[in-house]
Design a protein around this motif. Structure first.
Motif, PDB file in Angstrom:
ATOM      1  N   ARG A   1    -106.233  13.923  75.493  1.00 26.87           N
ATOM      2  CA  ARG A   1    -107.441  14.566  76.010  1.00 26.87           C
ATOM      3  C   ARG A   1    -107.532  16.026  75.562  1.00 26.87           C
ATOM      4  O   ARG A   1    -108.633  16.567  75.404  1.00 26.87           O
ATOM      5  CB  ARG A   1    -107.453  14.466  77.542  1.00 26.87           C
ATOM      6  CG  ARG A   1    -108.756  14.880  78.196  1.00 26.87           C
ATOM      7  CD  ARG A   1    -108.740  14.590  79.690  1.00 26.87           C
ATOM      8  NE  ARG A   1    -108.991  13.178  79.974  1.00 26.87           N
ATOM      9  CZ  ARG A   1    -108.117  12.343  80.513  1.00 26.87           C
ATOM     10  NH1 ARG A   1    -106.901  12.767  80.824  1.00 26.87           N
ATOM     11  NH2 ARG A   1    -108.429  11.089  80.745  1.00 26.87           N
ATOM     12  N   GLU A   2    -106.388  16.665  75.363  1.00 26.89           N
ATOM     13  CA  GLU A   2    -106.382  18.079  74.964  1.00 26.89           C
ATOM     14  C   GLU A   2    -106.641  18.270  73.472  1.00 26.89           C
ATOM     15  O   GLU A   2    -106.981  19.369  73.037  1.00 26.89           O
ATOM     16  CB  GLU A   2    -105.035  18.710  75.332  1.00 26.89           C
ATOM     17  CG  GLU A   2    -104.824  18.861  76.836  1.00 26.89           C
ATOM     18  CD  GLU A   2    -103.443  19.376  77.178  1.00 26.89           C
ATOM     19  OE1 GLU A   2    -102.583  19.433  76.258  1.00 26.89           O
ATOM     20  OE2 GLU A   2    -103.202  19.719  78.350  1.00 26.89           O
ATOM     21  N   LEU A   3    -106.476  17.204  72.681  1.00 27.37           N
ATOM     22  CA  LEU A   3    -106.749  17.294  71.251  1.00 27.37           C
ATOM     23  C   LEU A   3    -108.254  17.316  70.998  1.00 27.37           C
ATOM     24  O   LEU A   3    -109.035  16.760  71.773  1.00 27.37           O
ATOM     25  CB  LEU A   3    -106.137  16.103  70.507  1.00 27.37           C
ATOM     26  CG  LEU A   3    -104.620  16.032  70.384  1.00 27.37           C
ATOM     27  CD1 LEU A   3    -104.216  14.735  69.689  1.00 27.37           C
ATOM     28  CD2 LEU A   3    -104.057  17.228  69.634  1.00 27.37           C
ATOM     29  N   GLU A   4    -108.657  17.939  69.900  1.00 25.93           N
ATOM     30  CA  GLU A   4    -110.054  17.887  69.516  1.00 25.93           C
ATOM     31  C   GLU A   4    -110.451  16.435  69.241  1.00 25.93           C
ATOM     32  O   GLU A   4    -109.596  15.602  68.926  1.00 25.93           O
ATOM     33  CB  GLU A   4    -110.280  18.734  68.263  1.00 25.93           C
ATOM     34  CG  GLU A   4    -109.487  18.246  67.052  1.00 25.93           C
ATOM     35  CD  GLU A   4    -109.651  19.142  65.849  1.00 25.93           C
ATOM     36  OE1 GLU A   4    -110.341  20.159  65.964  1.00 25.93           O
ATOM     37  OE2 GLU A   4    -109.085  18.807  64.789  1.00 25.93           O
TER      38      GLU A   4
ATOM     39  N   THR B   1    -111.728  25.106  72.751  1.00 21.77           N
ATOM     40  CA  THR B   1    -110.335  25.410  73.065  1.00 21.77           C
ATOM     41  C   THR B   1    -109.450  24.210  72.809  1.00 21.77           C
ATOM     42  O   THR B   1    -108.282  24.231  73.157  1.00 21.77           O
ATOM     43  CB  THR B   1    -110.212  25.835  74.536  1.00 21.77           C
ATOM     44  OG1 THR B   1    -110.729  24.784  75.372  1.00 21.77           O
ATOM     45  CG2 THR B   1    -110.995  27.106  74.795  1.00 21.77           C
ATOM     46  N   ALA B   2    -110.017  23.135  72.234  1.00 22.35           N
ATOM     47  CA  ALA B   2    -109.248  21.921  71.990  1.00 22.35           C
ATOM     48  C   ALA B   2    -108.165  22.186  70.948  1.00 22.35           C
ATOM     49  O   ALA B   2    -108.331  22.994  70.022  1.00 22.35           O
ATOM     50  CB  ALA B   2    -110.164  20.801  71.528  1.00 22.35           C
ATOM     51  N   LYS B   3    -107.066  21.488  71.097  1.00 23.51           N
ATOM     52  CA  LYS B   3    -105.964  21.620  70.158  1.00 23.51           C
ATOM     53  C   LYS B   3    -106.272  20.849  68.880  1.00 23.51           C
ATOM     54  O   LYS B   3    -106.860  19.771  68.909  1.00 23.51           O
ATOM     55  CB  LYS B   3    -104.681  21.077  70.785  1.00 23.51           C
ATOM     56  CG  LYS B   3    -104.206  21.847  72.009  1.00 23.51           C
ATOM     57  CD  LYS B   3    -102.951  21.219  72.584  1.00 23.51           C
ATOM     58  CE  LYS B   3    -102.447  21.997  73.793  1.00 23.51           C
ATOM     59  NZ  LYS B   3    -101.238  21.382  74.387  1.00 23.51           N
TER      60      LYS B   3
ATOM     61  N   GLU C   1     -94.661  21.039  73.369  1.00 26.74           N
ATOM     62  CA  GLU C   1     -94.758  22.361  73.989  1.00 26.74           C
ATOM     63  C   GLU C   1     -94.669  23.495  72.972  1.00 26.74           C
ATOM     64  O   GLU C   1     -95.197  24.588  73.212  1.00 26.74           O
ATOM     65  CB  GLU C   1     -93.652  22.534  75.025  1.00 26.74           C
ATOM     66  CG  GLU C   1     -93.785  21.632  76.252  1.00 26.74           C
ATOM     67  CD  GLU C   1     -92.585  21.746  77.173  1.00 26.74           C
ATOM     68  OE1 GLU C   1     -91.600  22.411  76.779  1.00 26.74           O
ATOM     69  OE2 GLU C   1     -92.622  21.177  78.277  1.00 26.74           O
TER      70      GLU C   1
ATOM     71  N   THR D   1    -102.974  12.840  78.775  1.00 29.07           N
ATOM     72  CA  THR D   1    -103.230  14.282  78.875  1.00 29.07           C
ATOM     73  C   THR D   1    -103.167  14.928  77.497  1.00 29.07           C
ATOM     74  O   THR D   1    -104.035  15.746  77.133  1.00 29.07           O
ATOM     75  CB  THR D   1    -102.204  14.943  79.816  1.00 29.07           C
ATOM     76  OG1 THR D   1    -102.297  14.357  81.114  1.00 29.07           O
ATOM     77  CG2 THR D   1    -102.448  16.442  79.917  1.00 29.07           C
ATOM     78  N   TYR D   2    -102.162  14.566  76.726  1.00 28.79           N
ATOM     79  CA  TYR D   2    -102.001  15.089  75.365  1.00 28.79           C
ATOM     80  C   TYR D   2    -103.223  14.736  74.514  1.00 28.79           C
ATOM     81  O   TYR D   2    -103.779  15.592  73.816  1.00 28.79           O
ATOM     82  CB  TYR D   2    -100.724  14.492  74.764  1.00 28.79           C
ATOM     83  CG  TYR D   2    -100.449  14.873  73.331  1.00 28.79           C
ATOM     84  CD1 TYR D   2     -99.687  15.991  73.024  1.00 28.79           C
ATOM     85  CD2 TYR D   2    -100.922  14.104  72.277  1.00 28.79           C
ATOM     86  CE1 TYR D   2     -99.418  16.345  71.711  1.00 28.79           C
ATOM     87  CE2 TYR D   2    -100.661  14.442  70.965  1.00 28.79           C
ATOM     88  CZ  TYR D   2     -99.913  15.561  70.678  1.00 28.79           C
ATOM     89  OH  TYR D   2     -99.655  15.904  69.376  1.00 28.79           O
TER      90      TYR D   2
END
Length: 286
Positions: free
Chosen positions: A151-154, A176-178, A88, A148-149
């Motif tokens: 999937r949010e990464l580039e 917007t990917a992390k 977070e 989820t983590y």
């Protein structure tokens, strides 16, 4: 490893794991400034180097002596909570090109907690009726959280390069990917999931229900920013499919929707196209 360092690792492991004092010690390591801004009994603000050092020592002890120590359910859940909190507050807009420790406490806490979870989830369930720590982690949503983590990464570097080549004639949209915060972070996430999948029909089905099959297949590539990602990705997919007909059927029915251009193929004057009739890829001249 020197005797003093080994003694310290054993002492910390005994206090945090065997005597289940991890949360108490972890909160005590908060700085005075952290304590002033904390909410209740937990350290809710920034991590510091002491937190990273503690997790690093515990991780090393567990990795070096997995058969000589036992992990309690409460410790496993505490590590999961530390990982979630670190996820977070880590800055996902920049990458630290360094293995652990990076010198950035939040990134180090995130990384060491993943390594600890990987080793905890590698344990076989006990033959008795006693619940294994990994079972409790599953019940508290570990796999869903990590998917989820992830999937949010580039995407991995090879997939990003392929996507960039495919968009040469188009204006790329702002992503917007992390950003993966450090080397090995993605690999360790995949490793935790892979170990959770091992001989677990329940986790296999959960990954399918969460639309995680394609996501895991995308990790089976060489990634210069995450050594051994491909190997862990293949292990995860093996565990995902082993003995699970539903997952095997879903993978066998997958078709490529568009061409993937890799640097290796483009450099020799070829490109990949999708056969409209079969849905299978084929090589053609540029």
């Amino acid at each position: 490893m020197g005797h003093d360092e080994e003694w310290l690792e054993w002492l910390l492991f005994k206090i945090c794991v065997e005597e289940q004092k991890f949360e108490t010690l972890f909160v005590a390591l908060c700085s005075r400034n952290d304590a002033e801004h904390s909410d209740g009994d937990e350290c809710k603000t920034e991590f510091n180097a002491k937190h990273a050092y503690l997790l690093g020592k515990l991780s090393k002890c567990l990795a070096n002596r997995p058969k000589e120590v036992s992990v309690s359910i409460s410790f496993a859940l505490d590590i999961f909570n530390a990982q979630k909190h670190a996820a977070e507050i880590v800055d996902f807009t920049c990458r630290v090109n360094s293995p652990l420790p990076t010198g950035h406490p939040a990134i180090d806490v995130l990384g060491y907690s993943l390594v600890l979870l990987k080793d905890i989830c590698a344990w076989e369930s006990p033959p008795s009726d006693t619940q294994a720590p990994v079972d409790s982690l599953m019940q508290t949503g570990l796999v869903k959280h990590l998917l989820t983590y992830l999937r949010e990464l580039e995407p991995p570097s090879m997939i990003r390069k392929s996507m960039a080549r495919g968009q040469e004639d188009h204006q790329p949209a702002k992503g917007t990917a992390k950003v993966c915060p450090n080397n090995r972070n993605r690999r360790d996430v995949v490793a935790v999931i892979a170990n959770c999948l091992h001989r677990s029909k329940k986790v296999q089905d959960e990954v399918r229900h969460l639309d995680g099959i394609i996501l895991l297949l995308q990790q089976c590539v060489v990634d210069e920013e995450n050594p051994y990602l491909r190997e862990w990705g293949l292990f995860a997919v093996k565990n995902l499919l082993e003995g699970n007909e539903e997952n095997q059927k879903e993978v066998s029915g997958l078709k490529m929707q568009e061409a993937v251009i890799t640097p290796e193929i483009a450099d020799i004057g070829l490109r990949v196209e999708i056969d409209k009739e079969t849905g299978h890829p084929k090589l053609v001249n540029n």
